[in-house]
Design an enzyme around this catalytic site. Structure first.
Site, short mmCIF file in Angstrom:
data_model
loop_
_atom_site.label_atom_id
_atom_site.label_comp_id
_atom_site.label_asym_id
_atom_site.label_seq_id
_atom_site.Cartn_x
_atom_site.Cartn_y
_atom_site.Cartn_z
NE ARG A 86 37.61 40.48 54.63
CZ ARG A 86 37.31 40.35 55.92
NH1 ARG A 86 37.01 39.16 56.41
NH2 ARG A 86 37.28 41.41 56.71
CB SER A 121 40.78 45.50 54.39
OG SER A 121 40.21 45.84 55.61
CD GLU A 158 39.60 41.33 50.41
OE1 GLU A 158 39.02 40.39 49.86
OE2 GLU A 158 39.10 42.47 50.52
N1 EPU Z 1 46.09 49.39 63.60
C1 EPU Z 1 47.22 50.17 63.43
N2 EPU Z 1 47.16 51.23 62.58
C2 EPU Z 1 46.04 51.54 61.88
C3 EPU Z 1 44.88 50.77 62.08
C4 EPU Z 1 44.93 49.68 62.92
O1 EPU Z 1 48.25 49.92 64.05
O2 EPU Z 1 46.07 52.50 61.10
C5 EPU Z 1 46.16 48.19 64.46
C6 EPU Z 1 45.42 48.40 65.77
O3 EPU Z 1 46.21 47.85 66.79
C7 EPU Z 1 44.16 47.59 65.62
C8 EPU Z 1 44.57 46.50 64.66
O4 EPU Z 1 45.54 47.11 63.80
O5 EPU Z 1 43.74 47.07 66.83
C9 EPU Z 1 43.43 45.94 63.85
O6 EPU Z 1 42.73 47.02 63.23
P1 EPU Z 1 41.14 46.98 63.02
O7 EPU Z 1 40.45 46.55 64.26
O8 EPU Z 1 40.74 48.27 62.41
O9 EPU Z 1 40.92 45.78 62.00
P2 EPU Z 1 41.73 45.31 60.71
O10 EPU Z 1 42.38 44.02 61.04
O11 EPU Z 1 42.59 46.39 60.19
C10 EPU Z 1 39.75 43.84 59.85
C11 EPU Z 1 39.06 43.61 58.53
C12 EPU Z 1 38.04 44.70 58.25
C13 EPU Z 1 37.03 44.71 59.38
C14 EPU Z 1 37.77 44.94 60.70
C15 EPU Z 1 36.84 44.82 61.88
C16 EPU Z 1 40.62 42.42 57.10
C17 EPU Z 1 41.54 42.48 55.90
N3 EPU Z 1 40.04 43.55 57.45
O12 EPU Z 1 40.51 45.03 59.70
O13 EPU Z 1 37.37 44.37 57.05
O14 EPU Z 1 36.06 45.72 59.19
O15 EPU Z 1 38.79 43.94 60.88
O16 EPU Z 1 36.45 43.50 62.04
O17 EPU Z 1 40.44 41.35 57.66
C18 EPU Z 1 37.42 44.65 54.69
O18 EPU Z 1 37.67 43.46 54.60
O19 EPU Z 1 37.31 45.37 53.65
C19 EPU Z 1 37.30 45.25 56.00
C20 EPU Z 1 37.13 46.57 56.16
#
Ligand code: EPU
Length: 354
Positions: free
Chosen positions: A164, A250, A350
């Site tokens: 990012r 995010s 971010e």
């Molecule tokens: N989780 C929780 N609570 C929650 C949501 C998630 O505990 O409320 C845990 C779950 O275990 C889940 C893990 O966090 O497996 C990761 O969550 P998720 O797969 O939703 O991905 P993220 O790491 O929260 C990142 C990107 C997103 C992107 C998704 C999918 C960043 C900052 N964010 O989110 O990007 O869509 O992966 O690849 O890297 C963005 O940058 O605006 C964005 C939406």
């Protein structure tokens, strides 16, 4: 060239925050920008580049001249036996551009479907989702230097892409990592971006959410369009759509810690969600950290934490009283404090706070 005054930015930022641009110029072409830069007064004034407004939090009326990038156009630049190279002007809507590439039979961007915003903003934060980052498909971009009016062509190395992150997120005084290029934030306006889409395409299904959908679907070799549909359906289920609920995606980056730090936290918090990186460090799920601190569904004023994904801050106000940027920042700081107190980790914001 028309300089509009006191323009509401509410519909130009996906949070739906009410604030004004004291002066705003719409750029429909590179020539429009060169005209701004030829005007002695505008050339000297501080400038703020506005794309799709999907990664900003506006905390006050914007005093720098807002350059609203509305340049449109997309085309296939070249094709050889190895790849298609496609190009879009910065003002094109990202998701529509992704759909257009797939409709034309050029796969590669499907995992990045439904990310809000414009094409020009995608290299700035090196957008990423479901195992693919923009830098994996990036060919080059064109930009115009706001001080000298010079045209610049930047390849991946010059962009210093990181998680990012890119050269466009850092000021001129900051040297950037490996490439040692200087920061270009506020100094260059991206006008076109080109993507290299290799013909040797394989579905990228490693990310847990996608993998689950592929298994459920029973497809052994999903097509790019099928992956696109899966990504759209996952995002619709998990993430708020900005047209319905204001947000900027995010709100924090997923933090990286050393193996020792990770082991230390797991000893205290065995359920910590973590992923090992190729360099031996660990990436932690910021959403999990925030969730564990009990923030899901909580609010400060009209700014809140999304109930289905703790990493997303949302506008909980109605049309007559949307949340303010100040409320969003106060909420973000309260989250940072509680995550730091419990885990010893400083979450990094971010989006760009204006
Ligand atoms: N989780 C929780 N609570 C929650 C949501 C998630 O505990 O409320 C845990 C779950 O275990 C889940 C893990 O966090 O497996 C990761 O969550 P998720 O797969 O939703 O991905 P993220 O790491 O929260 C990142 C990107 C997103 C992107 C998704 C999918 C960043 C900052 N964010 O989110 O990007 O869509 O992966 O690849 O890297 C963005 O940058 O605006 C964005 C939406």
């Amino acid at each position: 060239m028309i300089v509009e005054q006191n323009i509401s930015l509410k519909k130009y930022n996906t949070f739906g925050i009410e604030a004004k641009a004291l002066r705003l110029v719409r750029l429909n072409s590179e020539e429009d920008l060169l005209a701004v830069l030829r005007d002695p007064e505008l050339a000297a004034a501080p400038k703020f580049i506005l794309g799709g407004g999907s990664n900003i939090v506006i905390t006050a009326d914007v005093k720098p001249v807002v350059l609203k990038v509305e340049m449109l156009g997309k085309r296939l630049v070249s094709e050889d036996e190895k790849a298609w190279v496609v190009e879009a002007y910065a003002g094109e809507n990202w998701h529509e551009f992704v759909r257009w590439t797939l409709d034309n039979g050029w796969p590669g961007l499907e995992n990045l479907a439904m990310i809000p915003g414009s094409v020009g903003a995608t290299p700035v934060q090196n957008i990423g989702a479901y195992g693919v980052e923009l830098q994996d498909r990036f060919e080059s971009l064109d930009a115009i230097n706001l001080q000298t009016s010079e045209h610049m062509r930047l390849e991946a190395l010059h962009c210093a892409f990181g998680y990012r992150d890119s050269v466009f997120k850092h000021g001129p005084d900051q040297r950037m990592g490996a490439s040692s290029s200087m920061g270009l934030a506020g100094r260059a306006l991206i006008t076109r971006v080109r993507f290299r889409l290799p013909k040797a395409w394989r579905a990228e299904t490693g990310y847990t959410d996608i993998h689950k959908r592929v298994v459920e679907s029973g497809l052994t070799q999903p097509s790019a369009m099928q992956i696109f549909d899966m990504v759209c359906s996952i995002r619709k289920a998990k993430l708020p759509q900005p047209e319905l609920v204001g947000n900027a995606g995010s709100f924090f980056k997923n933090p990286t810690v050393t193996a020792d730090q990770c082991a230390d936290i797991i000893a205290r918090e065995p359920k910590l969600v973590h992923y090992q990186l190729s360099n031996g460090e660990f990436k932690l799920a910021a959403a999990w950290l925030i969730d564990a601190c009990g923030w899901k569904g909580k609010s400060v004023g009209h700014a809140g934490v999304y109930e289905k994904q703790a990493l997303i801050l949302i506008n909980k106000g109605g049309p007559s009283r949307p949340c303010t940027g100040g409320e969003v920042v106060t909420l973000a700081q309260a989250i940072q404090t509680s995550v730091y107190e419990r885990f010893g980790i400083r979450l990094e914001i971010e989006p760009v706070v204006v």
